[in-house]
Motif scaffolding. Sequence first.
Motif, PDB file in Angstrom:
ATOM      1  N   GLN A  32      -0.282 -23.917  24.063  1.00 11.84           N
ATOM      2  CA  GLN A  32       0.526 -22.992  24.860  1.00 11.84           C
ATOM      3  C   GLN A  32       1.028 -21.881  23.938  1.00 11.84           C
ATOM      4  N   LYS A  33       0.870 -20.671  24.437  1.00 15.84           N
ATOM      5  CA  LYS A  33       1.345 -19.552  23.635  1.00 15.84           C
ATOM      6  C   LYS A  33       2.806 -19.291  23.955  1.00 15.84           C
ATOM      7  N   ALA A  34       3.575 -19.057  22.917  1.00 14.50           N
ATOM      8  CA  ALA A  34       4.975 -18.650  23.074  1.00 14.50           C
ATOM      9  C   ALA A  34       5.185 -17.523  22.077  1.00 14.50           C
ATOM     10  N   GLY A  35       5.295 -16.319  22.618  1.00 18.23           N
ATOM     11  CA  GLY A  35       5.361 -15.173  21.730  1.00 18.23           C
ATOM     12  C   GLY A  35       4.029 -15.025  21.015  1.00 18.23           C
ATOM     13  N   LYS A  36       4.116 -14.961  19.702  1.00 20.08           N
ATOM     14  CA  LYS A  36       2.884 -14.811  18.933  1.00 20.08           C
ATOM     15  C   LYS A  36       2.310 -16.157  18.505  1.00 20.08           C
ATOM     16  N   SER A  37       3.080 -17.181  18.738  1.00 19.37           N
ATOM     17  CA  SER A  37       2.649 -18.496  18.241  1.00 19.37           C
ATOM     18  C   SER A  37       1.938 -19.298  19.319  1.00 19.37           C
ATOM     19  N   THR A  38       1.108 -20.165  18.846  1.00 24.70           N
ATOM     20  CA  THR A  38       0.438 -21.121  19.733  1.00 24.70           C
ATOM     21  C   THR A  38       0.931 -22.507  19.368  1.00 24.70           C
ATOM     22  N   TYR A  39       1.341 -23.237  20.396  1.00 25.66           N
ATOM     23  CA  TYR A  39       1.855 -24.583  20.143  1.00 25.66           C
ATOM     24  C   TYR A  39       0.972 -25.599  20.837  1.00 25.66           C
ATOM     25  N   TYR A  40       0.631 -26.653  20.081  1.00 23.15           N
ATOM     26  CA  TYR A  40      -0.177 -27.752  20.634  1.00 23.15           C
ATOM     27  C   TYR A  40       0.811 -28.774  21.187  1.00 23.15           C
ATOM     28  N   VAL A  41       1.247 -28.510  22.446  1.00 20.50           N
ATOM     29  CA  VAL A  41       2.478 -29.116  22.960  1.00 20.50           C
ATOM     30  C   VAL A  41       2.417 -30.637  23.178  1.00 20.50           C
ATOM     31  N   CYS A  42       1.266 -31.175  23.426  1.00 24.94           N
ATOM     32  CA  CYS A  42       1.225 -32.629  23.685  1.00 24.94           C
ATOM     33  C   CYS A  42       0.683 -33.418  22.506  1.00 24.94           C
ATOM     34  N   TRP A  43       0.019 -32.719  21.570  1.00 25.58           N
ATOM     35  CA  TRP A  43      -0.703 -33.419  20.529  1.00 25.58           C
ATOM     36  C   TRP A  43       0.222 -34.215  19.614  1.00 25.58           C
ATOM     37  N   TYR A  44       1.300 -33.628  19.207  1.00 26.15           N
ATOM     38  CA  TYR A  44       2.171 -34.285  18.224  1.00 26.15           C
ATOM     39  C   TYR A  44       2.805 -35.552  18.792  1.00 26.15           C
ATOM     40  N   TYR A  45       3.209 -35.440  20.030  1.00 28.75           N
ATOM     41  CA  TYR A  45       3.888 -36.615  20.586  1.00 28.75           C
ATOM     42  C   TYR A  45       2.912 -37.758  20.831  1.00 28.75           C
ATOM     43  N   ASN A  46       1.718 -37.410  21.327  1.00 28.68           N
ATOM     44  CA  ASN A  46       0.782 -38.459  21.727  1.00 28.68           C
ATOM     45  C   ASN A  46      -0.033 -39.017  20.573  1.00 28.68           C
ATOM     46  N   SER A  47      -0.047 -38.326  19.442  1.00 28.99           N
ATOM     47  CA  SER A  47      -0.834 -38.842  18.321  1.00 28.99           C
ATOM     48  C   SER A  47      -0.096 -39.960  17.625  1.00 28.99           C
ATOM     49  N   ASP A  48      -0.856 -40.857  17.105  1.00 28.92           N
ATOM     50  CA  ASP A  48      -0.236 -41.800  16.186  1.00 28.92           C
ATOM     51  C   ASP A  48      -1.073 -41.817  14.922  1.00 28.92           C
TER      52      ASP A  48
END
Lengths: 232, 944
Positions: B193-209
């Motif tokens: 998801q883009k927010a401003g100039k940044s792109t965030y991988y919004v679900c990856w961090y939480y769901n990864s182990d």
Amino acid sequence: MRVTLREVTRRYPGLTALDAVDLTVGDGTSVALTGASGAGKSTVLHLAGGMDRPDEGTVEIDGEELTARRLDAHRRVTGFVFQRFHLLPALTALDNVLAPVLPRRVDFDRRDRGMEMLAAVGLADRAQALPSELSGGQRQRVAIARALVSRPALLLADEPTGNLDSATGRGIVDLLMNLREQFGMTMLLATHDAEVAASCDRIVRLQDGRIVADDAVEPAADALDRLGGYRP
Amino acid sequence: MTLRRSRTGRPGLLGMIVSQLRRRRSRALALGAGTIVAATSFTLLTTAVSTSQARTVGVVQDNVRSAYDVLVRPKGSETQLEQSRDLVQANFLSGIYGGISLGQYQAIKKMAGVQIAAPVANIGYVTVQSHVRLDVSRYLRPGAEGQALRVRTTISTGTQAVPGSDAYLYFSRTPIGTVDHVDNLPFPGLQAQKAGKSTYYVCWYYNSDRSEIPINGDGSPRKPLDLPEDLREWSPFNPDINATLTCRSGSETGYVDLPVSYPVLLAAIDPDQENRLVGLDRAAVAGRALRESDKPVWKTPRDASYYYDVPTVLSSRALTAGRVDGTVEQLDVGDPAALAKNLGGVHAHTFLNGLHGTPVGSVTANLDDGFPARGSLKARVDTDESWTTGPVRYSSSDGVLHPVLKPPQSKELWRTRSEQQFIPAVPEENKGTQFRTVTPHPGTVCVGLHDVCIEQDYGRLPPPLLDVVGRYDPDRLPGFSALTAVPMETYRPPSVVGADAATRKALHDAPLRPDRNLGAYLSAPPTLLTGLDSLTAVIKSRHTPDVQDTAPISAIRIRVAGVTGVDAVSRARVSAVAGEISRAYPGLQVDLTVGSSPAPQKVALPGGLTVREEWTAKGVALHILKAVDRKSEILFVLVLVVCGLFLSQAALASVRSRRTEIGTLRCLGWSGGEVMRLVVGELVVIGAVSGTVGTALAYGLGAGLGMGHAGPRSVLVLPVALLLTVVAGLLPAWKATRLGPLDAVNPPVSATGRAAAVRSVRGLAWCNLRRTPGRTALGAAGIALGVAAFTVLLALTLGFRGQVAGSLLGNAVVAQARSADYISVALSLLLGAAGAVDVLVLSQRERAADLAVLRATGWSDRELARLSLCEGALLALMGGLAGAVVGLATVLPLGAGMLAGRLPALTGAALLATAAGVVLVCAALTVPIRSMSHRAPVQVLAEE
């Protein structure tokens, strides 16, 4: 107790036992019924004792008709002596004597009364004997004691000596007469025996269900007088 | 009276007999009535017995065919409890993993008489990975730019509720897209998801182990970013370990996907045999059924390890119970604009888990909803690990089974051997109570080449790919009679329901079902089936060899050729097959299940729950048929004895009442033989007449009571009546000939016991009874007979129930035999009372003169009635008590096993029967008493 039969007829299948009989037995008197077998002697006793009902006519006790409702009460003041004794085989002499008063309250001590009656017939010492252990005369004495235990006003005796030898029979008749006199009972006695009949005040002769003779018995002393016999 | 003259001029015997019967009508009637009652009762009772027997046999025969006739299991699989109670445990299959070799199976299959030999080889539980979707759209705030919901879940099964994993939804109005690469590294379907100039991988961090993070060769984490934080307790049962975040955007529906794994029991069968046994092929609902020709196929893909592709069929339903209940919380996310950044960073866990939530509602779903859809052939089956479970063991007290508890599961059960990580989405129910030992079977870590592993786990096989080629619906399998069902655990979980109101309430009036807890009391049946040819491919893919490698089959269900029921020939055929298997393989447990029936057992589960579980009682049908035969035989004898004794009494009483007359005849010169002929002649005439009347009566009553066999049997009444009357009268007739002439004069009065004076009606009644012991004994014997017969019959009935009840078939038999049993019991009591009354009536007649004398001396009818009733009641009481004692003494040898705990009830029933006898006798006596009161005493005396 005065017993009156008015125009009494009693029929059995093929037989008229009594045919319009009129008979009155005064209070305290004794009447002997004689006649051949089948003449109707026992039927008169049964009707007078409330053990049978007439087909026609009425039976009156002290002037009142003996209705079906009064039969039980009448039987309680009537003593009956049978020719065949009819003792209850399972009961002792004393218990047999007391059998009539067994189911109801009485104002006397049963055992005392029973022993008194057995003493009166001379069998106080056989009170615990079973009927099968008694002689014929003894059985009839027990039957007499049983008939008298409730001090009846009417004593009916049907051939009381019929099953006994003459000596024993004589003794039984004497006993009956003495007791009748002692207790002032009216007595009707059916018998074949002229000597027994002569013990009563009157002799009524039946034949084929009808009264054919009704004679007062002359007291022995009067008879002697009439015959011119010795009188001290 | 005119008698027919014989040639000698004396009255002929027949004329004398006819004359006697005419003149002594009431005596003849009393005996005749007794004969009618006895003969009719005999016919009706024997008809009732045989009708009941025929019906019972019918019920048994109609329901006898079960799915299989013989069950073969490995030695030691029969528990001590099963052995001692002749039962097969309901969930017997779930604890058996191997023990019978394929060679043994092939040999058994070829044995003479074996029509079908259907093996089942439990391989082990594998997991089907899926998810359950919970729609939370209605809890989203319309118009909010970014928001997050938390669903706190609870997994509920029939007996427990355990916390499940949390599920989060990130919902943004700003679109969330997907990328497949980050910095040229493959991340297929990565949400960004883009927010401003940044792109965030919004679900990856939480769901990864940690296990799923690609690691570079130097040990540093690969892109898209740094190693996510690991704040979780390292346990498969930590609700947080499987917590997931779902990211949705725009106008999409808001839902969370809850990862769910379904343990399914993989079992191998012989498709052809299974189709013949239960018609498995007809239960297919998608794809196709398993075929005999289905074999594992060795696959050699270019870009992956080699493996075996194993064809399987999967059940259309999971067959495990469970519900997900979720509480939905709206999270206070602070600045919505910063949400994408917070979720798309290494602290996603800390951030999201730490958000305060406000409960706004709830969602619920069945766990079954996540199981691969009925028509789908796509199922992700994980074969890296598998598990086997041990059997449930029980202790028993007061007829209730208590399963033995096992220690809680170790978390190591769920660690994969290949990566030393826990498998995903371990079912939370496994934290619950354990009844079984769960054994893990880690798969091989294998490089497949030339059909075998060549490095680690050399000689073993790589984990196979289970290819679902079809789906089957267990509910489509044909049913067999519910009364004779045998364990069909291959397809259905055992039927377990609440045994008491509290348990039923706790289970919400639903049956207890297996859940995903492998150590649970109930195990799910196999829901993933493959062919026997695939056994090797699956079992050898395990790291450690065990008994399943050499003897993989758990049980063989056998149908025997030519078996049509539980008749002798069928039984012999089944026994022959079972015997041959036992002789050939003494190491195997062979059970005859033909004629089995479900036998409900009470099981006490933790938490105060008591459930009823249908185990299988072996040989119930045969047992029932034997018990019915035995009961019928005893009943026939009992009926014969009761009727015979009843008539003996009546005949004896009749002859006794003629004592005087016989004595007179003897006095007149009649010989003993002549007297005997006279008495027997009268009995013959009475028997013939009453038999004729009894025939009509038995026919009418039989038709009225709906007894099919009564018609033909009623013609038996005449000969039975004649025979019983004459036979019963022989003894008293013979006794009559022994009577001396003088005996007629002396009444049969005992002089004993004269001590007690008679001073009341009760006393006179007692005296009469005591001093005429013969007459008293005869009268009392009647009621004693009735009460004893009643007691024995009742004990027999209760004993029969005790023997037969307990299984569904037995209960059905007991239910259908109930009315016939009650008729028999009631008739026996009535017959006894009738016997007593008959004797009493004759006795009254004998004593008519005595009663007439009492009447002549002033006794009223009421007083005489009191005397008669008193005598009758005392007589009945004495007889009844004696009968109760005799009856109880007779049934005591039946033993504690048959009458267990029923003796007090039986004693009470016998005493009640005594009371009933007293009432019946007194009621019946009112008739002769009334008739007596109508007769003038002089009439009676004149007859004497």
